[in-house]
Motif scaffolding. Structure first.
Motif, PDB file in Angstrom:
ATOM      1  N   MET A 167      67.389  39.112  32.638  1.00 47.79           N
ATOM      2  CA  MET A 167      67.717  40.230  33.495  1.00 47.79           C
ATOM      3  C   MET A 167      66.547  40.507  34.429  1.00 47.79           C
ATOM      4  SD  MET A 167      69.040  43.890  32.245  1.00 47.79           S
ATOM      5  CE  MET A 167      68.918  45.298  33.263  1.00 47.79           C
ATOM      6  N   ALA A 168      66.843  40.695  35.705  1.00 51.46           N
ATOM      7  CA  ALA A 168      65.787  40.912  36.696  1.00 51.46           C
ATOM      8  C   ALA A 168      65.255  42.337  36.600  1.00 51.46           C
ATOM      9  CB  ALA A 168      66.324  40.667  38.086  1.00 51.46           C
ATOM     10  N   VAL A 169      63.935  42.452  36.497  1.00 50.46           N
ATOM     11  CA  VAL A 169      63.287  43.751  36.424  1.00 50.46           C
ATOM     12  C   VAL A 169      62.215  43.798  37.512  1.00 50.46           C
ATOM     13  CG1 VAL A 169      61.905  45.297  34.995  1.00 50.46           C
ATOM     14  CG2 VAL A 169      63.684  43.897  33.949  1.00 50.46           C
ATOM     15  N   PRO A 170      62.207  44.842  38.344  1.00 51.63           N
ATOM     16  CA  PRO A 170      61.186  44.909  39.390  1.00 51.63           C
ATOM     17  C   PRO A 170      59.784  45.001  38.795  1.00 51.63           C
ATOM     18  CG  PRO A 170      62.532  46.908  39.371  1.00 51.63           C
ATOM     19  CD  PRO A 170      63.123  45.972  38.391  1.00 51.63           C
ATOM     20  N   LYS A 171      58.842  44.308  39.426  1.00 49.19           N
ATOM     21  CA  LYS A 171      57.475  44.300  38.929  1.00 49.19           C
ATOM     22  C   LYS A 171      56.778  45.630  39.193  1.00 49.19           C
ATOM     23  CE  LYS A 171      54.002  40.830  38.423  1.00 49.19           C
ATOM     24  NZ  LYS A 171      53.622  39.479  38.821  1.00 49.19           N
ATOM     25  N   SER A 172      57.121  46.271  40.315  1.00 49.74           N
ATOM     26  CA  SER A 172      56.524  47.571  40.629  1.00 49.74           C
ATOM     27  C   SER A 172      57.557  48.428  41.352  1.00 49.74           C
ATOM     28  CB  SER A 172      55.282  47.389  41.495  1.00 49.74           C
ATOM     29  OG  SER A 172      55.631  46.784  42.722  1.00 49.74           O
ATOM     30  N   LYS A 173      57.292  49.726  41.359  1.00 54.11           N
ATOM     31  CA  LYS A 173      58.214  50.667  41.985  1.00 54.11           C
ATOM     32  C   LYS A 173      58.161  50.529  43.513  1.00 54.11           C
ATOM     33  CE  LYS A 173      59.181  55.556  42.499  1.00 54.11           C
ATOM     34  NZ  LYS A 173      58.854  56.918  42.113  1.00 54.11           N
ATOM     35  N   ILE A 174      59.312  50.574  44.137  1.00 54.62           N
ATOM     36  CA  ILE A 174      59.399  50.583  45.601  1.00 54.62           C
ATOM     37  C   ILE A 174      59.412  52.039  46.048  1.00 54.62           C
ATOM     38  CG2 ILE A 174      60.773  49.898  47.595  1.00 54.62           C
ATOM     39  CD1 ILE A 174      59.596  47.550  46.123  1.00 54.62           C
ATOM     40  N   SER A 175      58.474  52.411  46.875  1.00 51.57           N
ATOM     41  CA  SER A 175      58.391  53.804  47.318  1.00 51.57           C
ATOM     42  C   SER A 175      59.558  54.148  48.236  1.00 51.57           C
ATOM     43  CB  SER A 175      57.073  54.058  48.037  1.00 51.57           C
ATOM     44  OG  SER A 175      57.057  53.362  49.267  1.00 51.57           O
ATOM     45  N   LYS A 176      59.814  55.437  48.376  1.00 52.29           N
ATOM     46  CA  LYS A 176      60.894  55.896  49.248  1.00 52.29           C
ATOM     47  C   LYS A 176      60.641  55.494  50.692  1.00 52.29           C
ATOM     48  CE  LYS A 176      61.701  59.851  46.273  1.00 52.29           C
ATOM     49  NZ  LYS A 176      61.546  61.299  46.112  1.00 52.29           N
ATOM     50  N   SER A 177      59.376  55.482  51.084  1.00 57.25           N
ATOM     51  CA  SER A 177      59.020  55.105  52.452  1.00 57.25           C
ATOM     52  C   SER A 177      59.345  53.635  52.725  1.00 57.25           C
ATOM     53  CB  SER A 177      57.533  55.363  52.692  1.00 57.25           C
ATOM     54  OG  SER A 177      57.136  54.873  53.931  1.00 57.25           O
ATOM     55  N   ARG A 178      58.932  52.767  51.809  1.00 54.78           N
ATOM     56  CA  ARG A 178      59.182  51.332  51.992  1.00 54.78           C
ATOM     57  C   ARG A 178      60.677  51.026  51.931  1.00 54.78           C
ATOM     58  NH1 ARG A 178      56.022  46.738  51.856  1.00 54.78           N
ATOM     59  NH2 ARG A 178      54.211  48.030  51.465  1.00 54.78           N
ATOM     60  N   ARG A 179      61.391  51.686  51.020  1.00 54.55           N
ATOM     61  CA  ARG A 179      62.834  51.502  50.920  1.00 54.55           C
ATOM     62  C   ARG A 179      63.520  51.946  52.213  1.00 54.55           C
ATOM     63  NH1 ARG A 179      65.266  55.653  47.167  1.00 54.55           N
ATOM     64  NH2 ARG A 179      65.041  56.828  49.089  1.00 54.55           N
ATOM     65  N   GLY A 180      63.070  53.067  52.778  1.00 57.02           N
ATOM     66  CA  GLY A 180      63.642  53.574  54.019  1.00 57.02           C
ATOM     67  C   GLY A 180      63.365  52.670  55.204  1.00 57.02           C
ATOM     68  N   GLN A 181      62.171  52.051  55.224  1.00 54.69           N
ATOM     69  CA  GLN A 181      61.844  51.137  56.315  1.00 54.69           C
ATOM     70  C   GLN A 181      62.750  49.912  56.287  1.00 54.69           C
ATOM     71  OE1 GLN A 181      57.700  50.272  55.823  1.00 54.69           O
ATOM     72  NE2 GLN A 181      57.050  52.304  56.514  1.00 54.69           N
ATOM     73  N   ARG A 182      63.072  49.440  55.107  1.00 55.08           N
ATOM     74  CA  ARG A 182      63.958  48.284  54.989  1.00 55.08           C
ATOM     75  C   ARG A 182      65.377  48.651  55.420  1.00 55.08           C
ATOM     76  NH1 ARG A 182      63.701  47.617  49.860  1.00 55.08           N
ATOM     77  NH2 ARG A 182      65.725  48.511  49.346  1.00 55.08           N
ATOM     78  N   ARG A 183      65.828  49.834  55.051  1.00 55.11           N
ATOM     79  CA  ARG A 183      67.195  50.240  55.358  1.00 55.11           C
ATOM     80  C   ARG A 183      67.369  50.735  56.786  1.00 55.11           C
ATOM     81  NH1 ARG A 183      68.762  53.514  49.799  1.00 55.11           N
ATOM     82  NH2 ARG A 183      68.721  51.687  48.450  1.00 55.11           N
ATOM     83  N   SER A 184      66.289  50.911  57.518  1.00 57.88           N
ATOM     84  CA  SER A 184      66.406  51.435  58.879  1.00 57.88           C
ATOM     85  C   SER A 184      67.154  50.468  59.797  1.00 57.88           C
ATOM     86  CB  SER A 184      65.024  51.720  59.458  1.00 57.88           C
ATOM     87  OG  SER A 184      64.316  50.514  59.667  1.00 57.88           O
ATOM     88  N   HIS A 185      67.149  49.190  59.456  1.00 57.30           N
ATOM     89  CA  HIS A 185      67.828  48.197  60.285  1.00 57.30           C
ATOM     90  C   HIS A 185      69.316  48.101  59.967  1.00 57.30           C
ATOM     91  CE1 HIS A 185      63.911  46.944  61.616  1.00 57.30           C
ATOM     92  NE2 HIS A 185      63.530  46.807  60.357  1.00 57.30           N
ATOM     93  N   ASP A 186      69.773  48.784  58.927  1.00 53.82           N
ATOM     94  CA  ASP A 186      71.179  48.722  58.534  1.00 53.82           C
ATOM     95  C   ASP A 186      72.048  49.728  59.265  1.00 53.82           C
ATOM     96  OD1 ASP A 186      70.473  46.757  56.760  1.00 53.82           O
ATOM     97  OD2 ASP A 186      70.367  48.109  55.034  1.00 53.82           O
ATOM     98  N   SER A 187      71.450  50.628  60.031  1.00 55.14           N
ATOM     99  CA  SER A 187      72.226  51.676  60.694  1.00 55.14           C
ATOM    100  C   SER A 187      73.068  51.091  61.822  1.00 55.14           C
ATOM    101  CB  SER A 187      71.307  52.760  61.256  1.00 55.14           C
ATOM    102  OG  SER A 187      70.483  52.210  62.257  1.00 55.14           O
ATOM    103  N   LEU A 188      74.190  51.722  62.084  1.00 52.93           N
ATOM    104  CA  LEU A 188      75.080  51.285  63.155  1.00 52.93           C
ATOM    105  C   LEU A 188      74.587  51.838  64.477  1.00 52.93           C
ATOM    106  CD1 LEU A 188      78.520  51.893  61.451  1.00 52.93           C
ATOM    107  CD2 LEU A 188      77.329  49.732  61.732  1.00 52.93           C
TER     108      LEU A 188
END
Length: 61
Positions: free
Chosen positions: A1-22
């Motif tokens: 089972m895949a387990v993340p090595k470290s926590k992804i911060s809200k800022s980094r998660r938001g930067q990745r998702r910023s390109h998904d907006s319409l």
């Protein structure tokens, strides 16, 4: 089972998702008819694209 090595911060998660907006479609004013149309698309009221007659002119649009 895949387990993340470290926590992804809200800022980094938001930067990745910023390109998904319409994005909102861009409209330009047609030079010949003066009506709004989408860029790189046929003007349905006149049936022209880049000065050439592509379709029959239609009154439905």
């Amino acid at each position: 089972m895949a387990v993340p090595k470290s926590k992804i911060s809200k800022s980094r998660r938001g930067q990745r998702r910023s390109h998904d907006s319409l994005s909102v479609d861009k409209y330009v004013e047609d030079q010949e008819s003066g009506e709004l149309r989408r860029r790189h698309h046929i003007d349905l009221s006149t049936g022209k694209y880049r000065g050439r007659q592509i379709l029959e002119p239609s009154d439905n649009y």
